[in-house]
Write an enzyme that holds these catalytic residues in place. Structure first.
Site, PDB file in Angstrom:
ATOM      1  N   GLY A  76       0.779  -1.182   0.040  1.00  0.00           N
ATOM      2  CA  GLY A  76       0.186  -0.300  -0.056  1.00  0.00           C
ATOM      3  C   GLY A  76       0.887   1.175  -0.147  1.00  0.00           C
ATOM      4  N   ASP A  77       2.040   1.246  -0.032  1.00  0.00           N
ATOM      5  CA  ASP A  77       2.792   1.982  -0.119  1.00  0.00           C
ATOM      6  C   ASP A  77       3.151   3.004  -1.809  1.00  0.00           C
ATOM      7  OD1 ASP A  77       4.847   3.286   1.828  1.00  0.00           O
ATOM      8  OD2 ASP A  77       5.954   3.979   0.033  1.00  0.00           O
ATOM      9  N   LEU A  78       2.409   3.947  -1.435  1.00  0.00           N
ATOM     10  CA  LEU A  78       2.970   4.725  -2.582  1.00  0.00           C
ATOM     11  C   LEU A  78       4.274   4.606  -3.368  1.00  0.00           C
ATOM     12  CD1 LEU A  78       1.708   5.635  -5.291  1.00  0.00           C
ATOM     13  CD2 LEU A  78       1.395   8.475  -3.943  1.00  0.00           C
TER      14      LEU A  78
END
Length: 148
Positions: free
Chosen positions: A101-103
Site C-alpha cells: 500500500g505504500d505509494l
C-alpha cells in the site's frame, strides 16, 4: 512540523508521564491548541482508550507475528494496514515487511522493473525473493526515489 506539535503535546502533561489515562483527561481543545487536528485527537484518544482497556496491549506487540500486530493495530481508529506496516518496520524493527500500500514503494518498483501498472500479485513474485530482508529492500527502494 511533527516534532514541534509533539513538543507542544508533551507540554500538556507537565511533569507527568504520558499514559492512556493522562491522555484521556486532556480536553480536546487543549490538544487542538497544540496543533493537533480534531480527527487526529479522536484517533489519539481511541488509541489511549483501547490501551487502557487492554484491547491493544502495546507490551505484547513485540511478541506477536506480523499479521497479529497488524490485526491488533487496525482496531484503532485512524490506523490502517499501511501505518501498522510502518510500525512493524520502524518501531518493532521487523526485517521482512513490504507494504504493497505504500505509494513510494510502488513507484520505485514500477520504475526499476519497468512495470506499467502495479499489481500486488506480480510485485509479490518480485519481493518474495527478498525474504527474509524485505524491510531493508524497502528502505533501499525509498532511497532510490531520492537519487533521480
Amino acid at each position: 512540523a511533527a516534532s514541534t506539535i509533539y513538543g507542544r503535546f508533551r507540554l500538556l502533561f507537565r511533569q507527568s508521564t504520558i499514559t492512556p489515562e493522562s491522555v484521556l483527561k486532556i480536553k480536546d481543545e487543549k490538544m487542538r491548541e497544540a496543533g493537533i487536528s480534531f480527527s487526529k485527537i479522536k484517533y489519539i484518544k481511541d488509541l489511549a482508550q483501547k490501551v487502557k482497556d487492554v484491547e491493544v496491549d502495546l507490551n505484547k506487540l513485540e511478541k506477536l507475528e506480523d499479521e497479529e500486530v497488524i490485526e491488533a493495530l487496525v482496531k484503532v481508529k485512524g490506523i490502517g494496514r499501511w501505518t501498522a506496516e510502518m510500525f512493524l518496520i520502524f518501531t518493532l524493527r521487523r526485517e521482512d515487511v513490504f507494504s504493497h500500500g505504500d505509494l513510494g514503494l510502488a513507484n520505485a518498483i514500477k520504475k526499476i522493473y519497468k512495470l506499467k501498472n502495479y499489481s500486488p500479485k506480480e510485485v509479490e513474485k518480485i519481493v518474495s525473493k527478498w525474504s527474509p530482508y524485505k524491510s531493508y529492500a524497502s528502505v533501499i527502494l525509498w532511497r532510490s526515489l531520492n537519487n533521480r
